[in-house]
Design a protein around this motif. Structure first.
Motif, PDB file in Angstrom:
ATOM      1  N   UNK A   1      23.247  34.066  -4.651  1.00 35.87           N
ATOM      2  CA  UNK A   1      23.967  34.951  -3.732  1.00 35.87           C
ATOM      3  C   UNK A   1      24.037  36.369  -4.280  1.00 35.87           C
ATOM      4  N   UNK A   2      24.264  36.496  -5.584  1.00 34.18           N
ATOM      5  CA  UNK A   2      24.276  37.816  -6.207  1.00 34.18           C
ATOM      6  C   UNK A   2      22.896  38.448  -6.168  1.00 34.18           C
ATOM      7  N   UNK A   3      21.869  37.653  -6.415  1.00 36.82           N
ATOM      8  CA  UNK A   3      20.505  38.189  -6.376  1.00 36.82           C
ATOM      9  C   UNK A   3      20.158  38.657  -4.968  1.00 36.82           C
ATOM     10  N   UNK A   4      20.578  37.914  -3.952  1.00 37.10           N
ATOM     11  CA  UNK A   4      20.321  38.321  -2.569  1.00 37.10           C
ATOM     12  C   UNK A   4      21.034  39.629  -2.262  1.00 37.10           C
ATOM     13  N   UNK A   5      22.265  39.776  -2.742  1.00 33.36           N
ATOM     14  CA  UNK A   5      23.035  40.994  -2.479  1.00 33.36           C
ATOM     15  C   UNK A   5      22.475  42.183  -3.243  1.00 33.36           C
ATOM     16  N   UNK A   6      22.098  41.980  -4.513  1.00 31.99           N
ATOM     17  CA  UNK A   6      21.678  43.085  -5.365  1.00 31.99           C
ATOM     18  C   UNK A   6      20.211  43.462  -5.208  1.00 31.99           C
ATOM     19  N   UNK A   7      19.332  42.461  -5.077  1.00 28.80           N
ATOM     20  CA  UNK A   7      17.910  42.721  -5.237  1.00 28.80           C
ATOM     21  C   UNK A   7      17.054  42.377  -4.026  1.00 28.80           C
ATOM     22  N   UNK A   8      17.291  41.236  -3.404  1.00 26.48           N
ATOM     23  CA  UNK A   8      16.396  40.745  -2.361  1.00 26.48           C
ATOM     24  C   UNK A   8      17.157  40.495  -1.070  1.00 26.48           C
ATOM     25  N   UNK A   9      16.439  40.516   0.041  1.00 22.84           N
ATOM     26  CA  UNK A   9      17.073  40.269   1.324  1.00 22.84           C
ATOM     27  C   UNK A   9      17.302  38.783   1.566  1.00 22.84           C
ATOM     28  N   UNK A  10      16.399  37.931   1.084  1.00 22.16           N
ATOM     29  CA  UNK A  10      16.504  36.495   1.341  1.00 22.16           C
ATOM     30  C   UNK A  10      16.109  35.701   0.101  1.00 22.16           C
ATOM     31  N   UNK A  11      16.920  34.702  -0.243  1.00 19.77           N
ATOM     32  CA  UNK A  11      16.601  33.807  -1.351  1.00 19.77           C
ATOM     33  C   UNK A  11      16.840  32.371  -0.880  1.00 19.77           C
TER      34      UNK A  11
END
Length: 237
Positions: free
Chosen positions: A92-102
């Motif tokens: 969830x953090x990676x989606x918020x910070x870096x990518x649109x969808x994980x």
């Protein structure tokens, strides 16, 4: 997939979209500022239509990387956000910070966030995750998340619908925060007016001089005029 089933699913999806649009319209019409309650309602509607989804919630990260959970449909999303707050990593953090969808097909073999994986598996039954970055106005970042208890629970249709619901969640998020900021501004203006009245009475000055006093007190204290005004009004009461 038989044509009849596809037609039924399309009909259900259209009904869900109409329901979401109605919810967002109602939020705007009523001027609702209960962000938590509104997002929970939207997430419940979205979760029920995403194949494989068992839980849903929104992860919010502010500009100093503090993590909080909003609109959770169950305690599980909140537990997972607590884990991410502890280890400062996760889908969830990676989606918020870096990518649109994980998309995480199987959390038990996921190696991108080892600390998150270990604690998430120990504390929750979640084995699959989908996270979509919300296009939110203002400070901070956010992601809409769907969770499942079985590996491989999410397919291409799940991702497609998740993206669509993330767009509606972004719309609702921005409407709610705009209304919240507007009401906060009105409240601040009201309390500043009360504080000016206190100073005008106490020092026998006009409104302009009273506001200048507030401004100086704010500068000396290193805080906002609204906060100084609230203190003055509270002492008067």
């Amino acid at each position: 997939m038989p044509a009849r089933i596809r037609r039924n699913r399309k009909s259900e999806q259209r009904h869900t979209v109409y329901t979401l649009l109605h919810e967002v319209d109602e939020l705007q019409r009523r001027g609702r500022t209960d962000v938590e309650g509104a997002l929970t309602r939207i997430n419940e509607i979205s979760m029920a239509s995403v194949p494989g989804a068992r839980y849903a919630g929104v992860t919010v990260v502010d500009d100093v990387r503090r993590v909080r959970s909003l609109g959770a449909t169950d305690r599980v999303p909140r537990v997972l956000d607590d884990v991410q707050a502890e280890v400062l990593e996760g889908p969830c953090l990676s989606a918020a910070w870096q990518q649109h969808t994980i998309v995480v097909d199987d959390l038990s073999v996921e190696d991108r966030w080892p600390a998150y994986r270990e604690r998430a598996l120990a504390r929750t039954p979640v084995r699959a995750v989908m996270s979509f970055r919300l296009h939110a106005a203002g400070d901070g970042l956010a992601a809409l998340n769907f969770y499942a208890e079985h590996a491989g629970a999410f397919d291409d249709e799940s991702v497609e619908l998740g993206l669509m619901f993330a767009a509606h969640a972004s719309m609702a998020w921005n409407l709610l925060h705009r209304e919240q900021r507007f009401r906060s501004a009105l409240a601040s203006r009201d309390v500043i007016g009360q504080a000016k009245g206190v100073l005008m009475e106490r020092f026998d000055v006009d409104a302009v001089a009273a506001f200048e006093l507030l401004r100086r007190m704010s500068s000396d204290a290193g805080t906002s005029i609204a906060e100084i005004a609230e203190r003055l009004v509270a002492r008067r009461r």
